[in-house]
Design a protein around this motif. Structure first.
Motif, short mmCIF file in Angstrom:
data_model
loop_
_atom_site.label_atom_id
_atom_site.label_comp_id
_atom_site.label_asym_id
_atom_site.label_seq_id
_atom_site.Cartn_x
_atom_site.Cartn_y
_atom_site.Cartn_z
N THR A 1 2.09 -4.67 17.25
CA THR A 1 2.60 -5.29 16.03
C THR A 1 1.48 -5.47 15.01
O THR A 1 1.67 -5.21 13.81
N ILE A 2 0.31 -5.89 15.44
CA ILE A 2 -0.81 -6.04 14.51
C ILE A 2 -1.19 -4.69 13.92
O ILE A 2 -1.42 -4.56 12.71
N HIS A 3 -1.23 -3.66 14.74
CA HIS A 3 -1.58 -2.33 14.24
C HIS A 3 -0.52 -1.80 13.27
O HIS A 3 -0.84 -1.20 12.24
N GLN A 4 0.75 -2.02 13.59
CA GLN A 4 1.81 -1.59 12.69
C GLN A 4 1.78 -2.37 11.38
O GLN A 4 2.01 -1.81 10.31
N SER A 5 1.50 -3.64 11.46
CA SER A 5 1.40 -4.46 10.25
C SER A 5 0.28 -3.95 9.35
O SER A 5 0.42 -3.92 8.12
N ALA A 6 -0.83 -3.55 9.96
CA ALA A 6 -1.94 -3.00 9.17
C ALA A 6 -1.51 -1.72 8.46
O ALA A 6 -1.88 -1.48 7.30
N LYS A 7 -0.71 -0.89 9.13
CA LYS A 7 -0.21 0.33 8.50
C LYS A 7 0.70 0.01 7.32
O LYS A 7 0.65 0.69 6.28
N VAL A 8 1.54 -0.99 7.48
CA VAL A 8 2.42 -1.40 6.38
C VAL A 8 1.60 -1.86 5.19
O VAL A 8 1.87 -1.50 4.03
N VAL A 9 0.58 -2.69 5.44
CA VAL A 9 -0.27 -3.18 4.36
C VAL A 9 -1.01 -2.02 3.69
O VAL A 9 -1.10 -1.96 2.46
N ASP A 10 -1.52 -1.09 4.48
CA ASP A 10 -2.22 0.07 3.91
C ASP A 10 -1.30 0.87 3.01
O ASP A 10 -1.68 1.29 1.91
N THR A 11 -0.07 1.09 3.46
CA THR A 11 0.88 1.86 2.67
C THR A 11 1.20 1.15 1.36
O THR A 11 1.22 1.76 0.28
N ALA A 12 1.45 -0.15 1.43
CA ALA A 12 1.76 -0.92 0.22
C ALA A 12 0.58 -0.93 -0.73
O ALA A 12 0.75 -0.81 -1.96
N TYR A 13 -0.61 -1.06 -0.20
CA TYR A 13 -1.82 -1.07 -1.03
C TYR A 13 -1.99 0.25 -1.76
O TYR A 13 -2.23 0.27 -2.98
N HIS A 14 -1.86 1.34 -1.07
CA HIS A 14 -2.02 2.66 -1.71
C HIS A 14 -0.88 2.96 -2.67
O HIS A 14 -1.09 3.60 -3.70
N MET A 15 0.31 2.48 -2.35
CA MET A 15 1.45 2.67 -3.24
C MET A 15 1.21 2.01 -4.59
O MET A 15 1.66 2.50 -5.63
N ALA A 16 0.47 0.90 -4.59
CA ALA A 16 0.23 0.15 -5.82
C ALA A 16 -0.78 0.82 -6.73
O ALA A 16 -0.94 0.41 -7.89
N GLY A 17 -1.49 1.82 -6.23
CA GLY A 17 -2.46 2.52 -7.07
C GLY A 17 -3.59 1.62 -7.54
O GLY A 17 -4.03 0.71 -6.84
N ALA B 1 1.97 -8.65 6.19
CA ALA B 1 2.58 -7.35 5.87
C ALA B 1 3.83 -7.49 5.02
O ALA B 1 4.06 -6.73 4.07
N ARG B 2 4.66 -8.50 5.36
CA ARG B 2 5.89 -8.73 4.58
C ARG B 2 5.56 -9.06 3.13
O ARG B 2 6.17 -8.51 2.19
N ALA B 3 4.59 -9.94 2.92
CA ALA B 3 4.24 -10.33 1.56
C ALA B 3 3.65 -9.16 0.78
O ALA B 3 3.92 -9.01 -0.42
N THR B 4 2.86 -8.33 1.44
CA THR B 4 2.24 -7.19 0.76
C THR B 4 3.29 -6.15 0.39
O THR B 4 3.27 -5.60 -0.72
N LEU B 5 4.20 -5.88 1.32
CA LEU B 5 5.27 -4.92 1.02
C LEU B 5 6.19 -5.44 -0.07
O LEU B 5 6.60 -4.69 -0.97
N ASP B 6 6.51 -6.72 -0.05
CA ASP B 6 7.34 -7.30 -1.10
C ASP B 6 6.67 -7.19 -2.47
O ASP B 6 7.33 -6.94 -3.48
N ALA B 7 5.35 -7.36 -2.50
CA ALA B 7 4.61 -7.22 -3.75
C ALA B 7 4.67 -5.78 -4.25
O ALA B 7 4.80 -5.53 -5.47
N ALA B 8 4.60 -4.81 -3.35
CA ALA B 8 4.70 -3.41 -3.74
C ALA B 8 6.10 -3.07 -4.25
O ALA B 8 6.25 -2.31 -5.21
N ILE B 9 7.11 -3.64 -3.63
CA ILE B 9 8.49 -3.41 -4.08
C ILE B 9 8.68 -3.99 -5.47
O ILE B 9 9.27 -3.34 -6.36
N ALA B 10 8.17 -5.19 -5.71
CA ALA B 10 8.28 -5.82 -7.03
C ALA B 10 7.55 -4.99 -8.07
O ALA B 10 8.04 -4.82 -9.20
N LEU B 11 6.40 -4.48 -7.71
CA LEU B 11 5.62 -3.64 -8.64
C LEU B 11 6.38 -2.36 -8.96
O LEU B 11 6.43 -1.93 -10.13
N ALA B 12 6.97 -1.74 -7.94
CA ALA B 12 7.69 -0.48 -8.15
C ALA B 12 8.90 -0.67 -9.06
O ALA B 12 9.27 0.25 -9.80
#
Length: 383
Positions: free
Chosen positions: A325-341, A246-257
């Motif tokens: 924690t696993i369920h919350q991490s999945a939500k973070v990844v989903d959000t980052a994925y959709h944010m990236a379009g 989740a951390r790596a996926t969110l960081d990738a979304a932040i870098a993309l933004a």
């Protein structure tokens, strides 16, 4: 393990991140950890994080193990998953006699993997005989030894029972060369784990290569780590893997933004108020999940170190924190994925594989919704 040594274990994991990230495409393509990654994990002692100090292992506090997996997962989820599986399997050494454990874990590469509980082993003179096939052996392609959890039947075929009437279950251990591995792991995520099936035919297992797993009375090591047992350690470890993904996926979304200017949009992503708010809330979600998981692990470790007991309350707390924690991490990844379009769907970008890996993690036993029911039942019972 002293504090400096524990920190060193996490630092070693962090330093391997770039190498593992470079190998990630090949791991995904071949559905195996590459030799260079396996050798790096071995050379840095990461597979031995939970092995007893009496055998030359680190016997690290559980929090250090979690941090180690979290760092590896930022680079590649499959590598972290295999490492977590095999590292926890090594905890069985605490229930073996020293010479047997030494033979298994101090003969290179000294890696043990096992799958789900299934089938029976028949008691014979000097040990057991078994013919069976097991599934879900993550890390089996790197392992020199394999294990299995089996119900024991007597020479006459009658199931053996424990004092409380439950079936007697032992963990049997045997060289990987004695088993046939079946390449069955064609999965949506965690493709590189090689979580294959394995079978043996009329294999004799000497008594000394068996143990009662997660039975405190069977322990030969006195450290608090082994009181936790493999079940709870798997839960904490794989929850930490989910945090790393989740951390790596969110960081990738932040870098993309910071860099992306979406088509048909008048402003860059970084200037979009909705994007800013989403990143802020999602960052808060990730930090809250991590804080809760580690606070639970730390509180459990303090009490365990003081009392020597891993209680039912500890087990329930770990199960709740890991599942959530696993369920919350999945939500973070989903959000980052959709944010990236549309960027997220291309394999050259760091989103789609992590999206698939995260949802493969969320389908495992450690993330079952039924854990909430178990915890709720305990709460309502007043325990």
């Amino acid at each position: 393990m002293n504090k400096a040594g524990a920190i060193d274990l996490v630092e070693r994991a962090r330093s391997l991140g770039p190498l593992i990230a470079r190998e990630a495409d090949e791991i995904e393509r071949t559905r195996r950890l590459t030799p260079v990654v396996v050798n790096a994990l071995i050379d840095n002692g990461l597979y031995r994080a939970l092995l007893p100090q009496s055998l030359g292992g680190a016997e690290a506090p559980i929090e250090i193990f979690m941090q180690m997996l979290e760092e590896i997962a930022k680079a590649d989820a499959s590598t972290a998953w295999c490492l977590g599986q095999c590292t926890v399997c090594a905890m069985i050494a605490a229930s073996l006699d020293h010479d047997t454990a030494h033979e298994i874990f101090n003969t290179a590469p000294g890696i043990l993997a096992w799958g789900a509980i299934a089938h029976e082993a028949r008691a014979v003179e000097g040990g057991y005989r078994v013919t069976a096939r097991w599934d879900f052996a993550s890390g089996s392609r790197q392992a020199s030894w394999l294990g299995a959890h089996v119900r024991i039947v007597g020479c006459d075929g009658t199931p053996r029972k424990n004092a409380d009437g439950s079936p007697e279950v032992r963990t049997i251990l045997f060289p990987a060369a004695h088993a046939t591995l079946h390449d069955v792991w064609q999965a949506i995520g965690l493709a590189g784990t090689g979580t294959d099936s394995y079978e043996v035919n009329d294999l004799f297992i000497a008594e000394r290569f068996t143990a009662f797993r997660d039975v405190p009375a069977a322990l030969r090591e006195t450290g608090p780590l082994y009181r936790i047992g493999t079940g709870a350690s798997f839960s904490l470890g794989f929850a930490a893997v989910s945090l790393g993904v989740a951390r790596a996926t969110l960081d990738a979304a932040i870098a993309l933004a910071r860099a992306k200017h979406p088509s048909l949009s008048a402003s860059a992503m970084r200037d979009n108020g909705a994007v800013r708010g989403l990143i802020g809330r999602t960052e808060g979600d990730w930090r809250a999940a991590r804080a809760y998981l580690y606070a639970t692990a730390q509180a459990m470790w303090r009490e365990l170190s003081a009392t020597g007991e891993f209680s039912a309350a500890h087990r329930s707390a770990v199960r709740l924190a890991a599942t959530w924690t696993i369920h919350q991490s999945a939500k973070v990844v989903d959000t980052a994925y959709h944010m990236a379009g549309a960027t997220a769907v291309f394999r050259k970008h760091p989103f789609e594989r992590r999206f698939r890996d995260m949802h493969a993690i969320a389908q495992q036993i450690q993330a079952r919704d039924s854990h909430y029911e178990d915890v709720g039942k305990a709460i309502l019972a007043g325990s």
